[in-house]
Write an enzyme that holds these catalytic residues in place. Structure first.
Site: not given
Ligand code: C5P
Length: 238
Positions: A33, A60, A62, A65, A124, A216
């Site tokens: 991603k 990603d 997002k 607009d 999330t 992470r």
């Molecule tokens: O580090 P972590 O596992 O929390 O990363 C989650 C990834 O998913 C991040 O890059 C975040 O931008 C992305 N994401 C998210 N929630 C969403 C869409 C994408 O956490 N609804």
């Protein structure tokens, strides 16, 4: 054959760190991603490089607009070769439908495989307090996620991004062919960071997710490759 259901988030601000993680994970991970941080720092060469390594890319960014602007933006991104693109469902039905229609037309005209287009439902990281703070205290968050999922499906999108906690209800109501991509994945014992509606990798798959986006827990692990292998093993056993 690598398990494509694991998408590793390359949340870096430079090309070298992203490349190092991809090299470290090797053949075990094929889906990555690329989000705002990396794309805005490095630009299209990260997508081109990943494609040259035979990796798949979820770009990603997002988009949110007016319909014409989002549709044009997506068509530009499609030409970089991304496999999944996304927009915010809160941009509304007309925006999503215009985006999906234009993307399909442009792909056909250019003779390229149309990327999957998915919608963000509710991030999330949003918890009850955030939700109420936006003035939505009378609205049930899960029902709103489901509403966005159905709206995206009706607009012709291929799926949604949702928290793992909403996967099951979306799978039940939107059917088997609707893609569900879930971030907010945390293996047992790991920190939840700024996420809020989180789940274990195996539970997310069991509840109907097609893809897990993990950042992470892999990137910040002492041994990222082992962390990725542990998640792959866990979902392989579901
Ligand atoms: O580090 P972590 O596992 O929390 O990363 C989650 C990834 O998913 C991040 O890059 C975040 O931008 C992305 N994401 C998210 N929630 C969403 C869409 C994408 O956490 N609804």
């Amino acid at each position: 054959m690598a398990d494509e259901r694991l998408i590793v988030a390359l949340d870096f601000n430079n090309f070298e760190d992203a490349k190092n993680l991809v090299d470290t994970l090797g053949d075990d991970v094929i889906f990555y991603k690329v989000g705002m941080e990396l794309f805005y720092s490095v630009g299209e060469r990260i997508v081109e490089w990943l494609k040259s390594q035979n990796k798949k890319v979820f770009l990603d960014l997002k988009l949110n607009d007016i319909p014409n602007t989002v549709a044009g933006g997506l068509c530009s991104l499609m030409h970089l070769g991304a496999d999944i693109l996304n927009v915010h469902a809160s941009g509304g039905f007309t925006m999503m439908k215009t985006a999906a229609d234009r993307l399909h037309e442009e792909a056909e005209k250019s003779g390229i495989v149309c990327p999957k287009l998915i919608a963000i439902t509710v991030l999330t990281s949003i918890d009850r307090d955030d939700w109420n703070g936006m003035g939505y205290d009378k609205i049930d968050m899960t029902q709103q996620v489901l509403h966005f999922a159905k709206l995206a499906q009706f607009a012709g999108l291929d799926g949604v991004v949702s928290s793992p906690q909403e996967s099951k209800i979306i799978r039940d109501q939107c059917g088997e062919n609707f893609l569900i991509v879930t971030p907010g994945i945390r293996p047992a014992g790991s920190d939840i960071d700024d996420q809020s509606r989180v789940s274990l990798p195996s539970y997310a798959i069991r509840d109907g997710a097609n893809y897990l986006v993990v950042g992470r827990p892999i990137r910040a692990a002492e041994n990222p490759k082992q962390a990725a292998l542990d998640i792959l093993k866990e979902i392989g056993e579901v």
